[in-house]
Structures are given as C-alpha cells and as structure tokens.
Design a protein around this motif. Structure first.
Motif, mmCIF file in Angstrom:
data_model
loop_
_atom_site.group_PDB
_atom_site.id
_atom_site.type_symbol
_atom_site.label_atom_id
_atom_site.label_comp_id
_atom_site.label_asym_id
_atom_site.label_seq_id
_atom_site.Cartn_x
_atom_site.Cartn_y
_atom_site.Cartn_z
ATOM 1 N N UNK A 23 2.381 12.049 -9.387
ATOM 2 C CA UNK A 23 3.432 10.434 -8.814
ATOM 3 C C UNK A 23 4.245 11.210 -8.224
ATOM 4 N N UNK A 24 4.858 11.910 -7.372
ATOM 5 C CA UNK A 24 5.287 12.253 -6.146
ATOM 6 C C UNK A 24 4.287 11.894 -4.796
ATOM 7 N N UNK A 25 3.087 12.690 -5.465
ATOM 8 C CA UNK A 25 1.761 13.057 -3.826
ATOM 9 C C UNK A 25 1.037 11.658 -3.815
ATOM 10 N N UNK A 26 0.626 10.598 -5.827
ATOM 11 C CA UNK A 26 -0.556 10.308 -5.434
ATOM 12 C C UNK A 26 -0.546 9.388 -4.372
ATOM 13 N N UNK A 27 -1.331 8.897 -3.722
ATOM 14 C CA UNK A 27 -1.575 7.230 -2.177
ATOM 15 C C UNK A 27 -0.344 5.902 -3.331
ATOM 16 N N UNK A 28 -0.748 5.855 -4.570
ATOM 17 C CA UNK A 28 0.309 4.735 -5.221
ATOM 18 C C UNK A 28 2.263 4.944 -4.653
ATOM 19 N N UNK A 29 1.989 6.030 -5.036
ATOM 20 C CA UNK A 29 3.744 6.609 -4.851
ATOM 21 C C UNK A 29 3.460 6.486 -3.278
ATOM 22 N N UNK A 30 2.738 7.700 -2.598
ATOM 23 C CA UNK A 30 2.508 7.603 -1.251
ATOM 24 C C UNK A 30 3.381 6.603 -0.946
ATOM 25 N N UNK A 31 2.465 5.225 -1.065
ATOM 26 C CA UNK A 31 2.180 3.423 -0.186
ATOM 27 C C UNK A 31 3.528 2.788 -0.816
ATOM 28 N N UNK A 32 3.433 2.672 -1.395
ATOM 29 C CA UNK A 32 5.444 3.115 -2.518
ATOM 30 C C UNK A 32 6.547 3.447 -1.643
ATOM 31 N N UNK A 33 6.356 4.439 -1.252
ATOM 32 C CA UNK A 33 7.687 4.939 -0.731
ATOM 33 C C UNK A 33 7.804 4.268 0.798
ATOM 34 N N UNK A 34 6.786 4.023 1.010
ATOM 35 C CA UNK A 34 6.701 3.005 3.112
ATOM 36 C C UNK A 34 7.130 2.348 2.668
ATOM 37 N N UNK A 35 6.964 1.701 1.754
ATOM 38 C CA UNK A 35 7.199 0.454 1.766
ATOM 39 C C UNK A 35 8.936 -0.067 1.457
ATOM 40 N N UNK A 36 9.500 1.323 0.307
ATOM 41 C CA UNK A 36 10.291 0.916 0.767
ATOM 42 C C UNK A 36 11.589 1.591 1.304
ATOM 43 N N UNK A 37 10.912 2.383 2.268
ATOM 44 C CA UNK A 37 11.463 2.506 4.182
ATOM 45 C C UNK A 37 12.045 1.416 4.669
ATOM 46 N N UNK A 38 9.788 0.942 4.988
ATOM 47 C CA UNK A 38 10.005 -0.225 5.946
ATOM 48 C C UNK A 38 10.889 -1.102 5.372
ATOM 49 N N UNK A 39 11.055 -1.382 4.181
ATOM 50 C CA UNK A 39 12.400 -2.426 3.360
ATOM 51 C C UNK A 39 13.963 -2.285 3.502
#
Length: 111
Positions: free
Chosen positions: A1-17
């Motif tokens: 949930x926190x260390x998957x590729x999907x989770x990392x990508x979503x956290x990156x996108x959220x930060x960039x937004x």
C-alpha cells in the motif's frame, strides 16, 4: 500500500500537483501517464531530492512490513519481488534495513 510502484507514483504525482520542485515536473505537465518507477529512479540518480525522498520513504515502509512479517511468522527467508525492489534496490535497501532493524523483536537475524 505504501511501497508499491503504484503508491510511489501516486505520491510523486500528488507532490508535483502541489508544486514540489522536481525534475519530474515537466513530465507530469506533458505526460503524467508516463511517470514510472524507472523514471523516478533515473531522477533520483541524477540528484532529484524529491524522487530520492519518495524512494527512501517507500524503503522505510517496506522495512516495517518485512519486520511485521518476521515478528509474526518467523520465516526462514523473505524474498522481495516485483518492479520496485528490482529497479529501485539501490535506493530502498538502506532505509528498508534501517526500518527493519528498528522494529525486529528478536536479536537473531541475518541478512
């Protein structure tokens, strides 16, 4: 949930937004669907602090999960598979072991 590729990508996108400074920002503006673990690792390799931090945090979360499994089940071995450990191992292993060691209930373990 926190260390998957999907989770990392979503956290990156959220930060960039939210306006976090990163070399991935231009890719987010033009092609947000092209942000990948490989791209995040590449950005971290050239000094992108945001990418590095997100991978570090994923390693910490993964270490917490591994320690929980070891504390509950006491397995003889744990194998990490998938894209994140394969592609980002140089960025996640140090925080993984740091988190793992701090949460392990037994003093007997080997790496």
């Amino acid at each position: 949930m926190y260390a998957s590729g999907w989770a990392i990508i979503n956290r990156i996108k959220s930060g960039l937004q939210q306006g976090v400074h990163s070399s991935l920002a231009s890719l987010m503006e033009k092609h947000p669907d092209r942000i990948s673990i490989e791209g995040i690792v590449s950005a971290a390799k050239v000094g992108d602090q945001f990418a590095h931090t997100m991978l570090w945090e994923a390693g910490l979360h993964l270490g917490t999960g591994v320690a929980t499994i070891v504390n509950l089940l006491n397995p003889e071995a744990i194998f990490l598979g998938g894209e994140v450990p394969r592609v980002a191992k140089n960025f996640i292993l140090k925080p993984l072991f740091h988190s793992f060691r701090g949460r392990l209930s037994t003093a007997r373990w080997e790496i």
